[in-house]
Design an enzyme around this catalytic site. Structure first.
Site, PDB file in Angstrom:
ATOM      1  N   HIS A 121      41.799  31.127  45.273  1.00  0.00           N
ATOM      2  CA  HIS A 121      42.601  32.311  44.941  1.00  0.00           C
ATOM      3  C   HIS A 121      42.928  33.148  46.166  1.00  0.00           C
ATOM      4  O   HIS A 121      43.301  34.308  46.034  1.00  0.00           O
ATOM      5  CB  HIS A 121      41.876  33.168  43.888  1.00  0.00           C
ATOM      6  CG  HIS A 121      41.758  32.463  42.567  1.00  0.00           C
ATOM      7  ND1 HIS A 121      40.909  32.893  41.570  1.00  0.00           N
ATOM      8  CD2 HIS A 121      42.354  31.348  42.089  1.00  0.00           C
ATOM      9  CE1 HIS A 121      41.011  32.073  40.533  1.00  0.00           C
ATOM     10  NE2 HIS A 121      41.872  31.122  40.833  1.00  0.00           N
ATOM     11  N   CYS A 146      56.602  44.044  57.090  1.00  0.00           N
ATOM     12  CA  CYS A 146      56.551  42.874  57.958  1.00  0.00           C
ATOM     13  C   CYS A 146      57.285  43.202  59.262  1.00  0.00           C
ATOM     14  O   CYS A 146      58.463  43.620  59.213  1.00  0.00           O
ATOM     15  CB  CYS A 146      57.213  41.678  57.264  1.00  0.00           C
ATOM     16  SG  CYS A 146      57.406  40.252  58.344  1.00  0.00           S
ATOM     17  N   ASN A 212      24.150  31.316  35.436  1.00  0.00           N
ATOM     18  CA  ASN A 212      24.820  32.506  34.927  1.00  0.00           C
ATOM     19  C   ASN A 212      23.832  33.207  33.990  1.00  0.00           C
ATOM     20  O   ASN A 212      23.165  32.526  33.199  1.00  0.00           O
ATOM     21  CB  ASN A 212      26.081  32.069  34.151  1.00  0.00           C
ATOM     22  CG  ASN A 212      27.036  33.218  33.899  1.00  0.00           C
ATOM     23  OD1 ASN A 212      26.616  34.316  33.542  1.00  0.00           O
ATOM     24  ND2 ASN A 212      28.318  32.985  34.103  1.00  0.00           N
TER      25      ASN A 212
END
Ligand code: APR
Length: 245
Positions: A121, A146, A212
């Protein structure tokens, strides 16, 4: 106390040639970085992802999105890798082929010493030009522009509805299909395509381990379910597999 590690799992990890791990925000929870879906503290319990984590949100209000990611970047900058990150880095040194696939954008795996990391990601510490998607140093302004084309800069993360970095999923999928042991650590297993990797590994014959404190949609798929915090369970698993340390 020391989490209970089944001897069969410790043996499988000790003798494994190829291991892969998929991590989610739960591995950074003990570093003080908020998860997304934990009750009360999860970011999506407090903020609306549609307002902050989609390309539409950015084009609608680039300043809001840029500043929210700046806030998150501040949380990450103050965070330190925890024993979960450090144990995964140690595993990379002990297992002949170890691939760390992360959904996290906080860069803590690399700070802990992991090298073979697939950032599915992206990475919140990197900034790219929103028009040309090439890395740019963030200048002044909110959002900075930019220097090359003037488009607003954005965090180099994958927003909902966006494609993953080219090649990342293919590389992760190859690691999932080629491993004997697949560790799912600190992820709710809700967001695809990342959440499809554990099933892909299991169907290719890997032993599946979930670490978990809660049950998830991945729990029924797992061969071993270690219910606890990654910062405690991973060191216990490592010690059980490599007692010599
Ligand atoms: N150790 C291990 N797991 C933990 C810990 C801990 N100390 N604390 C919480 N968890 C678990 C929670 O029980 C939950 O199952 O970590 C999981 C975190 O789930 P999410 O908050 O949904 O985070 P994640 O699975 O990484 O989300 C996936 O969703 O928002 C998108 O792109 C974002 O990468 C993110 C993706």
């Amino acid at each position: 106390g020391q989490a209970e590690i089944p001897q069969e799992l410790a043996g499988a990890l000790r003798s494994a040639h190829a291991v892969a791990a998929l991590t989610g925000s739960g591995v950074s929870a003990e570093s003080g970085v908020p998860t997304f879906r934990d009750a009360q503290t999860g970011l999506w319990e407090r903020f609306d992802p549609q307002e902050l984590a989609t390309p539409e949100a950015f084009s609608r209000d680039p300043k809001l999105v840029w500043e929210w990611y700046s806030w998150r970047r501040g949380l990450v900058a103050r965070a330190e890798p925890n024993p979960a990150h450090r144990t995964l880095a140690e595993l990379e040194r002990r297992v002949p082929r170890f691939t760390l696939i992360t959904q996290n954008v906080d860069g803590l795996h690399r700070r802990a010493g992991s090298e073979n990391v697939i950032e599915l990601h992206g990475n919140i510490l990197r900034t790219v030009c929103s028009a040309e998607r090439i890395p740019r140093e963030p200048g002044e302004g909110s959002p900075p522009r930019c220097p090359h084309c003037g488009a607003p800069l954005r965090p180099d993360v994958v927003w909902f509805g966006e494609a993953l970095p080219p090649g990342a999923l293919e590389e992760a999928s190859e690691a999932a299909r080629g491993c004997e042991l697949f560790l799912c650590v600190g992820t709710s297993g809700l967001v695809y395509p990342a959440a499809g990797l554990p099933r892909e590994a299991s169907e290719a014959g890997a032993l599946l381990v979930e670490i978990n404190p809660e049950r998830t949609p991945l729990t029924p798929l797992a061969d071993f379910v270690l219910c606890g915090r990654a910062g405690e369970v991973l060191p216990a698993l490592f010690t059980a597999a490599f007692p010599g340390g």
